[in-house]
Design a protein around this motif. Structure first.
Motif, PDB file in Angstrom:
ATOM      1  N   PHE A 159      41.557  45.060  29.042  1.00 24.52           N
ATOM      2  CA  PHE A 159      41.433  46.335  29.954  1.00 24.52           C
ATOM      3  C   PHE A 159      40.125  46.292  30.547  1.00 24.52           C
ATOM      4  N   LEU A 160      39.875  46.139  31.935  1.00 27.71           N
ATOM      5  CA  LEU A 160      38.753  45.876  32.596  1.00 27.71           C
ATOM      6  C   LEU A 160      38.441  47.337  32.668  1.00 27.71           C
ATOM      7  N   THR A 161      37.171  47.721  32.282  1.00 30.49           N
ATOM      8  CA  THR A 161      36.759  49.381  32.131  1.00 30.49           C
ATOM      9  C   THR A 161      35.627  49.338  32.804  1.00 30.49           C
ATOM     10  N   PRO A 162      35.364  50.331  33.880  1.00 29.37           N
ATOM     11  CA  PRO A 162      34.094  50.602  34.583  1.00 29.37           C
ATOM     12  C   PRO A 162      33.075  51.314  33.431  1.00 29.37           C
ATOM     13  N   ASP A 163      31.951  50.729  33.551  1.00 31.53           N
ATOM     14  CA  ASP A 163      30.843  51.110  32.735  1.00 31.53           C
ATOM     15  C   ASP A 163      30.876  52.428  32.371  1.00 31.53           C
ATOM     16  N   ASP A 164      30.960  53.313  33.553  1.00 28.04           N
ATOM     17  CA  ASP A 164      30.802  54.757  33.319  1.00 28.04           C
ATOM     18  C   ASP A 164      31.863  55.523  32.887  1.00 28.04           C
ATOM     19  N   ARG A 193      33.905  45.943  29.377  1.00 22.54           N
ATOM     20  CA  ARG A 193      33.057  46.894  30.352  1.00 22.54           C
ATOM     21  C   ARG A 193      32.685  45.746  31.526  1.00 22.54           C
ATOM     22  N   VAL A 194      33.055  46.303  32.691  1.00 22.65           N
ATOM     23  CA  VAL A 194      32.544  45.956  34.177  1.00 22.65           C
ATOM     24  C   VAL A 194      31.712  46.815  34.762  1.00 22.65           C
ATOM     25  N   ASP A 220      30.949  40.809  37.449  1.00 21.98           N
ATOM     26  CA  ASP A 220      31.089  40.884  35.951  1.00 21.98           C
ATOM     27  C   ASP A 220      32.580  40.753  35.660  1.00 21.98           C
ATOM     28  N   ALA A 221      33.536  41.112  36.377  1.00 21.42           N
ATOM     29  CA  ALA A 221      34.803  41.042  36.026  1.00 21.42           C
ATOM     30  C   ALA A 221      35.283  39.522  36.279  1.00 21.42           C
ATOM     31  N   LYS A 222      34.575  38.893  37.232  1.00 24.75           N
ATOM     32  CA  LYS A 222      35.104  37.442  37.353  1.00 24.75           C
ATOM     33  C   LYS A 222      34.669  36.752  36.068  1.00 24.75           C
ATOM     34  N   LYS A 223      33.473  36.991  35.710  1.00 30.25           N
ATOM     35  CA  LYS A 223      32.953  36.277  34.554  1.00 30.25           C
ATOM     36  C   LYS A 223      33.525  36.624  33.302  1.00 30.25           C
ATOM     37  N   SER A 224      33.896  37.882  33.095  1.00 26.99           N
ATOM     38  CA  SER A 224      34.782  38.447  31.791  1.00 26.99           C
ATOM     39  C   SER A 224      36.153  37.156  31.928  1.00 26.99           C
ATOM     40  N   LEU A 225      36.797  37.253  33.300  1.00 27.92           N
ATOM     41  CA  LEU A 225      38.023  36.710  33.203  1.00 27.92           C
ATOM     42  C   LEU A 225      37.737  34.999  32.847  1.00 27.92           C
ATOM     43  N   GLU A 226      36.695  34.780  33.158  1.00 29.07           N
ATOM     44  CA  GLU A 226      36.401  33.337  32.690  1.00 29.07           C
ATOM     45  C   GLU A 226      36.631  33.001  31.098  1.00 29.07           C
TER      46      GLU A 226
END
Length: 362
Positions: free
Chosen positions: A312-317, A334-335, A340-346
């Motif tokens: 689950f991609l979650t906004p930092d706040d 955390r994104v 950030d989200a793209k790098k996490s998907l990698e």
């Protein structure tokens, strides 16, 4: 009648009476519960959620699910029984009615506001995705709304392109208010515009709009502040090099922006962003790709887990609240930005969950 039987009968009748009273007495609360999730890479009601024409697209796999929250309507009167049931249920939250609908907002007003936010989030999602892919997007400052009975009514119209104020070129929507407030109430201000119809015709023909006009407005004092206004809201209008159509009914608010952007990027780039995995998420997004917080994070986590999401991609706040009550089997990521989200998907594609930025309660 035996005393014990009479006592049980009386207790039952009292309980029934209390329940009846509880059903009849409204309380100032509303309920939030997990809503449906939708795969931005898939279909909704038989149509692709993201439909791109005029540009080459690529096959996708897996899930990039946007998540939603169900809420009781602004005009719905919750009773005591429903409130107590909601407080006891794990997968719902009872909140003061004014938290969701401040200032006595009606059902119609809330629906309209949510629709406007949803439309704006789609535009920002497109801009952020194309900017991330280094695909140029043309932007211009326009009149978004005109306040009734204001100096601008009948002279400026929604969609008019604002080129300058008092001869000073306008680059951002906030430039308009800044230049207007340099005047005192009662002074004239000159807007250089391209009328909405001319701008729309030029865009349809694929040309740069031409034919400016100068409109003079007399400022007035703001209702609660000692500053000059003309009664408009400036915004940004974008011209895209190809068509990106987002089709999703019965959804409102700005929180799907991040997932729309990722879905657009996946369709416009070779390879598969998800690696075939089930990823859900949430978060507002602005034109620059910054991810913002949303409401109802815990309800969205439950909805994502129940739909089958593993990440689950979650906004930092929202991270602290999400980490405090994470459903089993769901990994929070955390994104802060689209990048950030793209790098996490990698990392997820590479099978490296240990390298993902995580959420904590601190």
């Amino acid at each position: 009648m035996p005393r014990r039987t009479a006592t049980m009968l009386a207790s039952t009748l009292i309980l029934i009476a209390l329940l009846c009273v509880g059903v009849l007495i409204p309380v100032p609360y509303s309920e939030m519960s997990p809503g449906p999730t939708v795969n931005t890479l898939g279909d909704a009601r038989g149509e692709p959620v993201l439909h791109i024409t005029g540009r080459k697209t690529y096959p996708t796999s897996g899930n990039l699910n946007m998540t939603t929250v169900r809420v009781t309507g602004a005009d719905y009167d919750m009773n005591i029984v429903e409130a107590v049931y909601g407080w006891l249920a794990h997968d719902s939250v009872i909140v003061p009615h004014d938290t969701l609908y401040p200032d006595g907002k009606t059902e119609e007003e809330s629906t309209q506001e949510n629709a406007e936010e949803f439309s704006q989030s789609q535009e920002s999602a497109k801009v952020a995705a194309l900017e991330e892919l280094k695909i140029p997007v043309t932007s211009r400052v326009v009149v978004s709304t005109v306040v009734k009975d204001s100096p601008a009514q009948g002279k400026l119209h929604a969609g008019d392109v604002i080129k300058a104020v008092d001869g000073t070129a306008v680059e951002q929507p906030e430039d308009v208010a800044k230049l207007v407030t340099e005047h005192k109430p009662g002074e004239d201000v000159v807007f250089t515009i391209i009328p909405a119809k001319a701008a729309a015709a030029a865009e349809k023909a694929g040309k740069e709009p031409r034919g400016t006009r100068e409109i003079t407005l007399t400022t007035r004092k703001a209702p609660s502040e000692d500053r000059a206004i003309v009664g408009i809201q400036a915004g940004t209008d974008h011209t895209f090099p190809f068509e990106i159509d987002i089709k999703l009914a019965d959804v409102g608010g700005p929180s799907a922006g991040l997932m729309f952007s990722l879905g657009i990027i996946d369709k416009l780039t070779p390879g598969q962003l998800t690696g075939g995995k089930f990823i859900a998420g949430t978060g507002t997004i602005d034109d620059s790709g910054k991810v913002g917080p949303i409401g109802g994070i815990n309800m969205k986590l439950v909805g994502a887990r129940d739909a089958g999401a593993r990440y689950f991609l979650t906004p930092d706040d929202n991270c602290a609240a999400a980490a405090a009550d994470t459903p089993g089997g769901l990994t929070l990521v955390r994104v802060k930005t689209l990048d950030d989200a793209k790098k996490s998907l990698e990392k997820i594609r590479a099978g490296d969950p240990a390298g993902l930025p995580s959420c904590s309660t601190g």
